[in-house]
Write a protein that holds these residues in place. Structure first.
Motif, PDB file in Angstrom:
ATOM      1  N   ARG A   1      -8.137   3.809  -8.865  1.00 45.39           N
ATOM      2  CA  ARG A   1      -7.738   2.600  -9.612  1.00 45.39           C
ATOM      3  C   ARG A   1      -7.293   1.484  -8.676  1.00 45.39           C
ATOM      4  NH1 ARG A   1      -5.309   6.340 -13.036  1.00 45.39           N
ATOM      5  NH2 ARG A   1      -3.278   5.979 -12.081  1.00 45.39           N
ATOM      6  N   ALA A   2      -6.672   1.848  -7.570  1.00 47.01           N
ATOM      7  CA  ALA A   2      -6.170   0.859  -6.614  1.00 47.01           C
ATOM      8  C   ALA A   2      -7.264   0.363  -5.666  1.00 47.01           C
ATOM      9  CB  ALA A   2      -5.014   1.444  -5.817  1.00 47.01           C
ATOM     10  N   GLY A   3      -8.465   0.949  -5.750  1.00 45.71           N
ATOM     11  CA  GLY A   3      -9.564   0.523  -4.886  1.00 45.71           C
ATOM     12  C   GLY A   3      -9.438   0.993  -3.444  1.00 45.71           C
ATOM     13  N   VAL A   4      -8.695   2.066  -3.225  1.00 43.99           N
ATOM     14  CA  VAL A   4      -8.507   2.608  -1.880  1.00 43.99           C
ATOM     15  C   VAL A   4      -9.794   3.292  -1.422  1.00 43.99           C
ATOM     16  CG1 VAL A   4      -7.217   4.304  -0.509  1.00 43.99           C
ATOM     17  CG2 VAL A   4      -6.027   2.903  -2.222  1.00 43.99           C
ATOM     18  N   GLN A   5     -10.171   3.035  -0.179  1.00 39.88           N
ATOM     19  CA  GLN A   5     -11.380   3.637   0.369  1.00 39.88           C
ATOM     20  C   GLN A   5     -11.157   5.123   0.647  1.00 39.88           C
ATOM     21  OE1 GLN A   5     -12.908   1.859   3.968  1.00 39.88           O
ATOM     22  NE2 GLN A   5     -14.678   3.203   4.006  1.00 39.88           N
TER      23      GLN A   5
ATOM     24  N   PHE B   1       0.819  -1.203   0.000  1.00 37.10           N
ATOM     25  CA  PHE B   1       0.000   0.000   0.000  1.00 37.10           C
ATOM     26  C   PHE B   1       0.860   1.264   0.000  1.00 37.10           C
ATOM     27  CE2 PHE B   1      -2.101   3.414   2.392  1.00 37.10           C
ATOM     28  CZ  PHE B   1      -3.227   3.609   1.605  1.00 37.10           C
ATOM     29  N   TYR B   2       1.760   1.384   0.969  1.00 36.98           N
ATOM     30  CA  TYR B   2       2.540   2.616   1.102  1.00 36.98           C
ATOM     31  C   TYR B   2       3.556   2.790  -0.023  1.00 36.98           C
ATOM     32  CZ  TYR B   2       0.392   3.680   5.536  1.00 36.98           C
ATOM     33  OH  TYR B   2      -0.532   4.007   6.493  1.00 36.98           O
ATOM     34  N   ARG B   3       4.135   1.710  -0.501  1.00 38.67           N
ATOM     35  CA  ARG B   3       5.144   1.796  -1.563  1.00 38.67           C
ATOM     36  C   ARG B   3       4.506   1.834  -2.950  1.00 38.67           C
ATOM     37  NH1 ARG B   3       8.232  -3.307  -1.587  1.00 38.67           N
ATOM     38  NH2 ARG B   3       6.467  -3.925  -2.861  1.00 38.67           N
TER      39      ARG B   3
ATOM     40  N   GLU C   1      -2.358  17.890  -9.688  1.00 35.89           N
ATOM     41  CA  GLU C   1      -1.647  16.782  -9.047  1.00 35.89           C
ATOM     42  C   GLU C   1      -2.570  16.010  -8.105  1.00 35.89           C
ATOM     43  OE1 GLU C   1       2.895  17.908  -8.386  1.00 35.89           O
ATOM     44  OE2 GLU C   1       1.536  19.588  -7.934  1.00 35.89           O
ATOM     45  N   LEU C   2      -3.456  16.714  -7.401  1.00 37.92           N
ATOM     46  CA  LEU C   2      -4.393  16.042  -6.512  1.00 37.92           C
ATOM     47  C   LEU C   2      -5.385  15.206  -7.318  1.00 37.92           C
ATOM     48  CD1 LEU C   2      -4.973  15.638  -3.525  1.00 37.92           C
ATOM     49  CD2 LEU C   2      -6.561  17.577  -3.648  1.00 37.92           C
ATOM     50  N   ARG C   3      -5.785  15.685  -8.492  1.00 37.21           N
ATOM     51  CA  ARG C   3      -6.657  14.889  -9.371  1.00 37.21           C
ATOM     52  C   ARG C   3      -5.957  13.603  -9.807  1.00 37.21           C
ATOM     53  NH1 ARG C   3      -7.313  20.005 -11.579  1.00 37.21           N
ATOM     54  NH2 ARG C   3      -9.235  20.965 -10.885  1.00 37.21           N
ATOM     55  N   GLU C   4      -4.666  13.697 -10.108  1.00 35.91           N
ATOM     56  CA  GLU C   4      -3.895  12.495 -10.474  1.00 35.91           C
ATOM     57  C   GLU C   4      -3.844  11.515  -9.308  1.00 35.91           C
ATOM     58  OE1 GLU C   4      -0.034  13.618 -11.971  1.00 35.91           O
ATOM     59  OE2 GLU C   4      -0.911  15.014 -13.423  1.00 35.91           O
ATOM     60  N   VAL C   5      -3.654  12.033  -8.098  1.00 34.92           N
ATOM     61  CA  VAL C   5      -3.658  11.185  -6.902  1.00 34.92           C
ATOM     62  C   VAL C   5      -5.016  10.513  -6.754  1.00 34.92           C
ATOM     63  CG1 VAL C   5      -3.631  11.270  -4.370  1.00 34.92           C
ATOM     64  CG2 VAL C   5      -1.839  12.424  -5.689  1.00 34.92           C
ATOM     65  N   LEU C   6      -6.086  11.270  -6.935  1.00 31.86           N
ATOM     66  CA  LEU C   6      -7.432  10.718  -6.841  1.00 31.86           C
ATOM     67  C   LEU C   6      -7.610   9.570  -7.831  1.00 31.86           C
ATOM     68  CD1 LEU C   6     -10.337  10.711  -5.777  1.00 31.86           C
ATOM     69  CD2 LEU C   6     -10.846  12.560  -7.403  1.00 31.86           C
ATOM     70  N   ALA C   7      -7.187   9.763  -9.062  1.00 33.33           N
ATOM     71  CA  ALA C   7      -7.311   8.700 -10.071  1.00 33.33           C
ATOM     72  C   ALA C   7      -6.499   7.471  -9.664  1.00 33.33           C
ATOM     73  CB  ALA C   7      -6.862   9.220 -11.431  1.00 33.33           C
TER      74      ALA C   7
ATOM     75  N   LEU D   1      -7.808  15.034   0.360  1.00 30.53           N
ATOM     76  CA  LEU D   1      -8.541  13.773   0.244  1.00 30.53           C
ATOM     77  C   LEU D   1      -8.205  12.957   1.481  1.00 30.53           C
ATOM     78  CD1 LEU D   1      -7.633  12.881  -3.450  1.00 30.53           C
ATOM     79  CD2 LEU D   1      -9.793  13.866  -2.623  1.00 30.53           C
ATOM     80  N   TYR D   2      -9.182  12.237   2.005  1.00 34.84           N
ATOM     81  CA  TYR D   2      -8.965  11.406   3.185  1.00 34.84           C
ATOM     82  C   TYR D   2      -9.211   9.954   2.804  1.00 34.84           C
ATOM     83  CZ  TYR D   2      -8.943  15.776   5.689  1.00 34.84           C
ATOM     84  OH  TYR D   2      -8.622  17.038   6.118  1.00 34.84           O
ATOM     85  N   ILE D   3      -8.250   9.100   3.133  1.00 31.55           N
ATOM     86  CA  ILE D   3      -8.326   7.685   2.785  1.00 31.55           C
ATOM     87  C   ILE D   3      -8.004   6.842   4.013  1.00 31.55           C
ATOM     88  CG2 ILE D   3      -7.670   8.145   0.391  1.00 31.55           C
ATOM     89  CD1 ILE D   3      -4.852   7.032   1.104  1.00 31.55           C
ATOM     90  N   LEU D   4      -8.237   5.532   3.889  1.00 30.46           N
ATOM     91  CA  LEU D   4      -7.853   4.593   4.932  1.00 30.46           C
ATOM     92  C   LEU D   4      -6.779   3.659   4.398  1.00 30.46           C
ATOM     93  CD1 LEU D   4     -11.332   3.562   6.397  1.00 30.46           C
ATOM     94  CD2 LEU D   4      -9.768   5.336   7.223  1.00 30.46           C
ATOM     95  N   ASP D   5      -5.789   3.381   5.241  1.00 25.88           N
ATOM     96  CA  ASP D   5      -4.794   2.381   4.865  1.00 25.88           C
ATOM     97  C   ASP D   5      -5.369   0.993   5.153  1.00 25.88           C
ATOM     98  OD1 ASP D   5      -4.326   1.699   7.579  1.00 25.88           O
ATOM     99  OD2 ASP D   5      -2.231   2.322   7.554  1.00 25.88           O
TER     100      ASP D   5
END
Length: 157
Positions: A103-107, A22-24, A93-99, A120-124
């Motif tokens: 794609r990775a299925g991150v919540q 996830f992190y890498r 750049e934030l839009r690229e992060v969102l995409a 943006l707020y996500i869960l690991d």
């Protein structure tokens, strides 16, 4: 005494391999040990992995505690709420992060315009909340510290 900067963050994780991926591989953080191409394992001889964005020797350390570890409790509780990772300087750049995270299925658990940041707020994989943000150009919080406490608005990317 004066704190100069936040040096690093240490997280307990259930499954080191899953969290390293996830992190890498999803967030793109550079792993500094154990080095991914090296089979020798951690120099600490423990189930750990460290990551650096180049600011310090490591900004994140993961320690595996196993699948039977208690989950991060939901809702109001003591302890860490989230930690923030700057991912760029522009909304593009934030839009690229969102995409990437979609794609990775991150919540994704939230998106906010904080006046000084767009976030943006996500869960690991273990339920730790992470803020992925950019600093908003022109929001001069150094000259006007009140901007940091401006009302939170929905983020419109």
């Amino acid at each position: 005494m004066a704190i100069k900067e936040l040096g690093h963050l240490v997280l307990y994780v259930r499954n080191l391999e899953r969290s390293v991926t996830f992190y890498r591989d999803v967030l793109g953080w550079r792993q500094v040990f154990p080095y991914p191409a090296d089979d020798s394992g951690s120099p600490l001889r423990a189930p750990v992995a460290a990551f650096s964005a180049g600011h310090t020797h490591h900004e994140l350390l993961l320690i595996e505690v196993g699948d039977d570890a208690a989950a991060v409790p939901a809702g109001r509780r003591l302890g860490m709420y989230h930690f923030g990772l700057k991912v760029g300087d522009t909304d593009d750049e934030l839009r690229e992060v969102l995409a990437t995270i979609q794609r990775a299925g991150v919540q994704i658990v939230g998106a906010s315009d904080h006046t000084v940041t767009h976030s943006l707020y996500i869960l690991d994989p273990d339920g730790n909340e992470i803020e992925l943000y950019i600093d908003v150009a022109g929001a001069d919080w150094r000259s006007d510290p009140a901007l940091v406490a401006a009302p939170i608005r929905p983020l419109r990317l």
